[in-house]
Design a protein around this motif. Structure first.
Motif, short mmCIF file in Angstrom:
data_model
loop_
_atom_site.label_atom_id
_atom_site.label_comp_id
_atom_site.label_asym_id
_atom_site.label_seq_id
_atom_site.Cartn_x
_atom_site.Cartn_y
_atom_site.Cartn_z
N GLY A 55 0.78 -1.22 0.00
CA GLY A 55 0.00 0.00 0.00
C GLY A 55 0.82 1.28 0.00
N LYS A 56 2.15 1.15 0.07
CA LYS A 56 3.03 2.31 0.07
C LYS A 56 3.53 2.59 -1.35
CE LYS A 56 3.19 2.48 4.66
NZ LYS A 56 2.57 3.58 5.43
N THR A 57 3.79 3.87 -1.61
CA THR A 57 4.40 4.27 -2.88
C THR A 57 5.77 4.85 -2.60
OG1 THR A 57 2.25 4.74 -3.89
CG2 THR A 57 4.19 5.75 -4.91
N ALA A 58 6.77 4.36 -3.32
CA ALA A 58 8.15 4.80 -3.12
C ALA A 58 8.71 5.38 -4.41
CB ALA A 58 9.02 3.63 -2.67
N LEU A 59 9.55 6.39 -4.26
CA LEU A 59 10.31 6.94 -5.38
C LEU A 59 11.78 6.80 -5.05
CD1 LEU A 59 10.93 8.66 -7.90
CD2 LEU A 59 10.41 10.70 -6.54
N VAL A 60 12.52 6.12 -5.93
CA VAL A 60 13.95 5.94 -5.76
C VAL A 60 14.65 6.63 -6.92
CG1 VAL A 60 15.85 4.30 -5.46
CG2 VAL A 60 13.54 3.70 -4.67
N THR A 61 15.43 7.67 -6.65
CA THR A 61 16.14 8.34 -7.73
C THR A 61 17.42 7.57 -8.04
OG1 THR A 61 17.39 9.83 -6.25
CG2 THR A 61 15.23 10.58 -7.04
N GLY A 62 17.80 7.59 -9.32
CA GLY A 62 18.99 6.86 -9.74
C GLY A 62 18.86 5.37 -9.53
N ALA A 63 17.69 4.83 -9.90
CA ALA A 63 17.40 3.42 -9.60
C ALA A 63 17.62 2.48 -10.77
CB ALA A 63 15.95 3.29 -9.11
N GLY A 64 18.20 2.97 -11.86
CA GLY A 64 18.38 2.12 -13.02
C GLY A 64 19.42 1.04 -12.82
N ARG A 65 20.40 1.30 -11.98
CA ARG A 65 21.48 0.34 -11.78
C ARG A 65 22.13 0.58 -10.42
NH1 ARG A 65 26.12 2.72 -15.93
NH2 ARG A 65 25.92 4.91 -15.30
N GLY A 66 23.09 -0.26 -10.10
CA GLY A 66 23.88 -0.08 -8.89
C GLY A 66 23.07 -0.14 -7.61
N ILE A 67 23.44 0.72 -6.65
CA ILE A 67 22.77 0.74 -5.36
C ILE A 67 21.29 1.06 -5.52
CG2 ILE A 67 22.62 2.03 -3.19
CD1 ILE A 67 25.67 2.28 -3.25
N GLY A 68 20.96 2.01 -6.38
CA GLY A 68 19.57 2.37 -6.58
C GLY A 68 18.73 1.21 -7.06
N ARG A 69 19.28 0.41 -7.97
CA ARG A 69 18.55 -0.76 -8.45
C ARG A 69 18.24 -1.72 -7.30
NH1 ARG A 69 20.91 -4.35 -13.29
NH2 ARG A 69 19.85 -2.74 -14.53
N SER A 70 19.24 -2.01 -6.49
CA SER A 70 19.03 -2.94 -5.38
C SER A 70 17.99 -2.40 -4.40
CB SER A 70 20.35 -3.22 -4.65
OG SER A 70 21.12 -4.16 -5.36
N ILE A 71 18.01 -1.09 -4.17
CA ILE A 71 17.03 -0.49 -3.28
C ILE A 71 15.63 -0.65 -3.86
CG2 ILE A 71 16.19 1.69 -2.30
CD1 ILE A 71 19.16 2.55 -2.12
N ALA A 72 15.47 -0.35 -5.14
CA ALA A 72 14.17 -0.49 -5.80
C ALA A 72 13.67 -1.92 -5.73
CB ALA A 72 14.25 -0.01 -7.25
N LEU A 73 14.55 -2.87 -6.00
CA LEU A 73 14.16 -4.29 -5.96
C LEU A 73 13.70 -4.68 -4.56
CD1 LEU A 73 17.03 -5.97 -8.05
CD2 LEU A 73 14.72 -5.39 -8.81
N ARG A 74 14.44 -4.22 -3.55
CA ARG A 74 14.10 -4.60 -2.17
C ARG A 74 12.78 -3.98 -1.73
NH1 ARG A 74 16.28 -6.64 2.72
NH2 ARG A 74 14.37 -6.93 3.94
#
Length: 254
Positions: A6-25
């Motif tokens: 039910g939460k909405t998250a925005l992760v900047t710089g999420a295409g790769r690297g640390i941002g990608r892992s954060i988005a996946l998690r």
């Protein structure tokens, strides 16, 4: 799925690297994730495909930060995409991860390098957060990605270190500013993590081993090491933690 349904998250710089892992998690924990990226559409598509293949929900937002009108474009696309997903308007979790680096000692720094790093790492972060807070629901989470370079002498990349010091100061001030809304604001400071950004510094086995030796665990960080901490900071379990910069360097330079 975890505790972010039910939460909405925005992760900047999420295409790769640390941002990608954060988005996946965060997606694995149940959040609808806005995967922001600058120019690498193929990498962002891979992030989105991985999330969706795992049963998560996500959408992409392409906006190059550090350019005129960048933040307004980002949120216009964010608002439209949230509506298309059928989710309630607004934002619960904002992860300020997008950043650029540049190796230069003090006598090598140019105005162009300084402006580029501060435009993305500091100015864009501030205004992405400013407009994000106008959409953020009570009890939201703001998580900024800083760097362990702020607590050691790192003259090889002095401007990058300065920019991350500004991130820490911003995090502290913002935590006090929005506390009355139940919003927590924290930063996380990784050490050397295996990403494209620092690939040149790991060009040889000897160079990689030297960087690994900085940690008490004698290894380089994995992007998931950082993402797991962000997941905790995004959860209700972190509700009593705010205004902190959490070292995530594996004990580097203790």
């Amino acid at each position: 799925m975890g505790g972010l349904e039910g939460k909405t998250a925005l992760v900047t710089g999420a295409g790769r690297g640390i941002g990608r892992s954060i988005a996946l998690r965060l997606a694995r924990e149940g959040a609808l994730v806005a995967v922001h990226y600058g120019t690498n559409e193929a990498a962002a598509a891979e992030t989105l495909a991985t999330i969706r293949d795992g049963g998560g929900r996500a959408f992409g937002i392409r906006t190059e930060l550090g350019t005129t009108g960048d933040v307004e474009r980002l949120y216009a696309r964010f608002d439209a995409a949230v509506a298309e997903q059928g989710a309630a308007p607004g934002l619960d979790i904002l992860v300020g991860n997008a950043g650029v680096s540049g190796s230069a000692r003090i006598d090598e720094v140019t105005p162009a390098l300084f402006d580029r790093i501060f435009d993305v790492n500091v100015k864009a972060l501030l205004f992405v957060t400013q407009l994000g807070l106008r959409r953020m629901r009570e009890g939201g989470r703001v998580i900024n990605v800083s760097s362990a370079a702020t607590r050691i002498a790192y003259p090889e990349s002095v401007v990058y270190s300065m920019s991350k010091g500004a991130v820490n100061t911003f995090t502290l001030a913002l935590a006090k500013e929005v506390g009355h809304r139940g919003i927590t604001v924290n930063a996380i400071a990784p050490g050397f993590v295996e990403t494209d950004m620092n690939a040149a510094k790991r060009r040889t086995p000897e160079a990689a081993a030297k960087l690994a030796s900085w940690s008490v665990f004698d290894r380089l960080g994995d992007t998931r090491d950082v993402a797991d901490i962000v997941s905790f900071l995004a959860s209700d379990a972190s509700r009593w933690i705010t205004g902190q910069c959490i070292d995530a360097s594996g004990g580097s330079h203790l």
